[in-house]
Design a protein around this motif. Structure first.
Motif, short mmCIF file in Angstrom:
data_model
loop_
_atom_site.label_atom_id
_atom_site.label_comp_id
_atom_site.label_asym_id
_atom_site.label_seq_id
_atom_site.Cartn_x
_atom_site.Cartn_y
_atom_site.Cartn_z
N UNK A 55 0.74 -1.16 -0.12
CA UNK A 55 -0.01 -0.03 0.13
C UNK A 55 0.84 1.33 0.12
N UNK A 56 2.11 1.23 0.63
CA UNK A 56 2.86 2.37 0.89
C UNK A 56 3.55 2.58 -0.62
N UNK A 57 4.01 1.70 -1.28
CA UNK A 57 4.52 1.74 -2.60
C UNK A 57 3.73 1.96 -3.58
N UNK A 58 2.39 1.44 -3.39
CA UNK A 58 1.42 1.90 -4.45
C UNK A 58 1.21 3.51 -4.16
N UNK A 59 1.15 4.02 -3.02
CA UNK A 59 0.79 5.46 -2.66
C UNK A 59 1.88 6.34 -3.32
N UNK A 60 3.28 5.57 -3.08
CA UNK A 60 4.29 6.42 -3.59
C UNK A 60 4.67 6.28 -5.24
N UNK A 61 3.69 5.40 -6.03
CA UNK A 61 3.76 5.35 -7.40
C UNK A 61 4.71 4.37 -7.96
N UNK A 62 5.22 3.31 -7.16
CA UNK A 62 6.13 2.27 -7.36
C UNK A 62 5.75 1.39 -8.10
N UNK A 63 4.34 1.01 -8.04
CA UNK A 63 3.73 -0.06 -8.86
C UNK A 63 3.50 0.46 -10.36
N UNK A 64 4.15 -0.09 -11.29
CA UNK A 64 4.06 0.48 -12.65
C UNK A 64 3.12 -0.32 -13.76
N UNK A 65 2.62 0.25 -14.52
CA UNK A 65 1.55 -0.68 -15.50
C UNK A 65 2.72 -1.59 -16.39
N UNK A 66 3.85 -0.99 -16.76
CA UNK A 66 4.50 -1.86 -17.74
C UNK A 66 5.17 -2.80 -17.01
N UNK A 67 5.29 -3.01 -15.76
CA UNK A 67 5.99 -4.29 -14.82
C UNK A 67 4.77 -5.34 -14.65
N UNK A 68 3.57 -5.03 -14.73
CA UNK A 68 2.45 -6.04 -14.23
C UNK A 68 2.53 -7.24 -14.86
N UNK A 69 3.19 -7.09 -16.25
CA UNK A 69 3.22 -8.39 -17.00
C UNK A 69 4.15 -9.39 -16.60
N UNK A 70 4.99 -9.06 -15.55
CA UNK A 70 5.88 -10.16 -14.64
C UNK A 70 4.99 -10.79 -13.71
N UNK A 71 3.92 -10.09 -13.11
CA UNK A 71 3.33 -10.59 -11.87
C UNK A 71 2.88 -11.95 -11.91
N UNK A 72 2.08 -12.30 -12.96
CA UNK A 72 1.67 -13.73 -13.04
C UNK A 72 2.75 -14.88 -12.94
N UNK B 92 5.85 -14.26 -11.70
CA UNK B 92 6.59 -14.36 -10.43
C UNK B 92 5.53 -14.74 -9.42
N UNK B 93 4.34 -14.64 -9.40
CA UNK B 93 3.26 -15.61 -8.37
C UNK B 93 3.57 -17.12 -8.68
N UNK B 94 3.72 -17.50 -9.83
CA UNK B 94 3.74 -18.90 -9.98
C UNK B 94 5.10 -19.52 -9.67
N UNK B 95 6.05 -18.78 -9.72
CA UNK B 95 7.60 -18.92 -9.54
C UNK B 95 7.45 -18.92 -7.70
N UNK B 96 6.90 -17.96 -7.19
CA UNK B 96 6.95 -17.72 -5.57
C UNK B 96 6.38 -19.41 -5.02
N UNK B 97 5.32 -19.81 -5.62
CA UNK B 97 4.80 -21.03 -5.15
C UNK B 97 5.73 -22.38 -5.41
N UNK B 98 6.29 -22.48 -6.95
CA UNK B 98 6.89 -23.52 -7.29
C UNK B 98 8.21 -23.53 -6.80
N UNK B 99 8.85 -22.15 -6.37
CA UNK B 99 10.23 -22.43 -5.77
C UNK B 99 10.06 -22.69 -4.24
N UNK B 100 9.11 -22.41 -3.65
CA UNK B 100 9.11 -22.63 -2.12
C UNK B 100 8.99 -24.38 -1.91
N UNK B 101 8.00 -24.75 -3.04
CA UNK B 101 7.83 -26.07 -2.91
C UNK B 101 9.31 -27.14 -3.07
N UNK B 102 9.92 -26.52 -4.35
CA UNK B 102 11.47 -27.14 -4.48
C UNK B 102 12.18 -26.85 -3.31
N UNK B 103 12.37 -25.80 -2.57
CA UNK B 103 13.10 -25.57 -1.46
C UNK B 103 12.63 -26.53 -0.38
#
Length: 247
Positions: free
Chosen positions: A181-198, A200-211
């Motif tokens: 919420x703080x970063x969003x308020x600061x304007x740090x969450x940019x539209x052109x970076x959103x394409x990476x989020x899906x 990264x979300x998958x990587x977050x789950x898969x990487x944790x399971x491997x770890x």
């Protein structure tokens, strides 16, 4: 931006960061932030790290939930949340390079201390837990990563590895939820970076399971040493490039 513009090498490195962060017990941001800095501006790195880490920590909480230490969660978590807000707002005004050098020196010094003095244990009392929470929360808000400080604090407490990972992940989740919420308020969450989020979300789950799978082969007595060694490496990687640029 379209899918052809995505750096798949970056995504592969993000997966490695997640696996190592799970094994070390302090989360992927300590590796992810330096990696992401090669591909994005500092503000985008902060925004991506916060959102990416939410999914990463949810997976850790689900996989390691039986190990949560409620007392440490309270003593470390609350000051972390308060100071991540302060650190997040200060990103607009503070030169992060100087702070990264201080962070790197701190991590190198203290990880070496506990690696050399193997029998040195900090008692898990309220004072030490709160101090670790303040430092990790403030660092997470200001630099994008505070897991190494929290990991160093919890490693010093000599916790069993499932307790270490579950408690750290829950605290990290609270930190990331708040700073998003703080970063969003600061304007740090940019539209052109959103394409990476899906991805990264998958990587977050898969990487944790491997770890987690890898962790089953690591004895408890080796876990603390691995965690501290990874923190030492993070500290060196953090501070060395800055000092070389000065020279």
């Amino acid at each position: 931006m379209n899918f052809r513009d995505i750096s798949y090498i970056f995504l592969l490195l993000a997966m490695l960061a997640e696996i190592l962060g799970t094994i070390g017990g302090f989360g992927s941001s300590v590796f992810f932030v330096p990696i992401a800095n090669f591909y994005f501006d500092f503000q985008s790195v902060l925004g991506l790290t916060a959102i990416y880490h939410l999914s990463s920590n949810v997976s850790k909480i689900v996989l390691f939930k039986k190990g949560i230490d409620k007392r440490l969660l309270f003593n470390i978590g609350i000051p972390s949340v308060i100071f991540v807000i302060i650190g997040g707002f200060l990103t607009k005004y503070v030169n992060s390079q100087y702070l990264e050098i201080i962070l790197g020196v701190f991590l190198v010094g203290f990880s070496l201390l506990f690696l050399i003095k193997k029998n040195l244990i900090i008692k898990p009392n309220n004072k030490n837990a709160i101090t670790g929470g303040i430092l990790s929360g403030f660092s997470a808000g200001l630099l994008g990563t505070g897991g190494a400080i929290r990991g160093l604090t919890m490693a010093a407490f000599n916790l069993e590895k499932s307790v270490f990972i579950a408690t750290s992940a829950f605290i990290d989740f609270l930190i990331d939820f708040t700073r998003t919420f703080v970063y969003f308020q600061n304007g740090y969450i940019h539209k052109h970076d959103i394409i990476y989020l899906p991805f990264l979300i998958v990587i977050g789950f898969v990487g944790t399971m491997i770890g987690k799978r890898i962790l089953t082969y690591i004895p408890q007595d080796k876990f603390k040493k691995i965690s501290l060694t990874l923190i030492l490496i993070i500290g060196i990687v953090t501070v060395l490039p800055k000092l070389m640029n000065w020279g």
